[in-house]
Write a protein that holds these residues in place. Sequence first.
Motif, PDB file in Angstrom:
ATOM      1  N   TRP A  23       0.713  -1.173  -0.210  1.00 55.09           N
ATOM      2  CA  TRP A  23      -0.092   0.016   0.149  1.00 55.09           C
ATOM      3  C   TRP A  23       0.907   1.062   0.059  1.00 55.09           C
ATOM      4  O   TRP A  23       1.859   1.365   0.917  1.00 55.09           O
ATOM      5  CB  TRP A  23      -0.921   0.011   1.101  1.00 55.09           C
ATOM      6  N   VAL A  24       0.689   2.069  -0.928  1.00 53.19           N
ATOM      7  CA  VAL A  24       1.224   3.411  -1.047  1.00 53.19           C
ATOM      8  C   VAL A  24       0.042   4.640  -0.838  1.00 53.19           C
ATOM      9  O   VAL A  24      -1.005   4.619  -1.230  1.00 53.19           O
ATOM     10  CB  VAL A  24       2.069   3.631  -2.066  1.00 53.19           C
ATOM     11  N   LEU A  25       0.488   5.693  -0.395  1.00 51.73           N
ATOM     12  CA  LEU A  25      -0.098   7.103  -0.611  1.00 51.73           C
ATOM     13  C   LEU A  25      -0.375   7.408  -2.123  1.00 51.73           C
ATOM     14  O   LEU A  25       0.244   6.883  -2.987  1.00 51.73           O
ATOM     15  CB  LEU A  25       0.557   8.052   0.182  1.00 51.73           C
ATOM     16  N   GLN A  30       0.996   8.306  -7.715  1.00 53.58           N
ATOM     17  CA  GLN A  30       0.969   9.243  -9.047  1.00 53.58           C
ATOM     18  C   GLN A  30       2.398   9.325  -9.339  1.00 53.58           C
ATOM     19  O   GLN A  30       2.662   9.389 -10.748  1.00 53.58           O
ATOM     20  CB  GLN A  30       0.671  10.468  -8.703  1.00 53.58           C
ATOM     21  N   GLU A  31       3.536   9.534  -8.382  1.00 51.09           N
ATOM     22  CA  GLU A  31       4.873   9.526  -9.117  1.00 51.09           C
ATOM     23  C   GLU A  31       5.226   8.121  -9.786  1.00 51.09           C
ATOM     24  O   GLU A  31       5.791   8.312 -10.869  1.00 51.09           O
ATOM     25  CB  GLU A  31       5.534   9.390  -7.958  1.00 51.09           C
ATOM     26  N   LEU A  32       4.704   6.901  -9.340  1.00 49.82           N
ATOM     27  CA  LEU A  32       4.901   5.867  -9.949  1.00 49.82           C
ATOM     28  C   LEU A  32       4.176   5.614 -11.155  1.00 49.82           C
ATOM     29  O   LEU A  32       5.005   4.930 -12.318  1.00 49.82           O
ATOM     30  CB  LEU A  32       4.721   4.671  -8.955  1.00 49.82           C
ATOM     31  N   ARG A  61      -6.208  10.043   4.757  1.00 46.01           N
ATOM     32  CA  ARG A  61      -5.217   9.857   3.624  1.00 46.01           C
ATOM     33  C   ARG A  61      -5.822   8.682   2.674  1.00 46.01           C
ATOM     34  O   ARG A  61      -6.229   7.610   3.050  1.00 46.01           O
ATOM     35  CB  ARG A  61      -4.060   9.438   4.228  1.00 46.01           C
ATOM     36  N   LEU A  62      -5.580   8.919   1.216  1.00 47.33           N
ATOM     37  CA  LEU A  62      -5.926   7.995   0.167  1.00 47.33           C
ATOM     38  C   LEU A  62      -4.646   6.996   0.072  1.00 47.33           C
ATOM     39  O   LEU A  62      -3.728   7.471  -0.330  1.00 47.33           O
ATOM     40  CB  LEU A  62      -6.435   8.811  -1.031  1.00 47.33           C
ATOM     41  N   TYR A  63      -4.980   5.851   0.113  1.00 48.70           N
ATOM     42  CA  TYR A  63      -4.064   4.746  -0.044  1.00 48.70           C
ATOM     43  C   TYR A  63      -4.309   3.928  -1.266  1.00 48.70           C
ATOM     44  O   TYR A  63      -5.354   3.625  -1.631  1.00 48.70           O
ATOM     45  CB  TYR A  63      -3.684   3.853   0.973  1.00 48.70           C
TER      46      TYR A  63
END
Length: 83
Positions: A23-25, A30-32, A61-63
């Motif tokens: 899981w990432v923010l 978006q960066e990836l 926070r959206l993950y």
Amino acid sequence: MKHKDTEASRAPHTVAASVEPEWVLAEKFQELTGVTPMAIHNRRRAGIWLDGKHCAVIARRLYVNIKEADQWIKNQLSQPHRA
């Protein structure tokens, strides 16, 4: 005269992290991938991405679950496109 083996043993040892997060923010996602947080929210609202499977909101926070999002993309590639 210094002994080379002694100098080498004093060098700090670094260990690369081998753990990849599931899981990432949304900002990191978006960066990836280039997929914006707004696009993620739109997929949630449309019921395309499911909370708890593809994404989650925790403490406002959206993950994003990278593995599930990647699988969703693979599934989209295998579906026939309409003309």
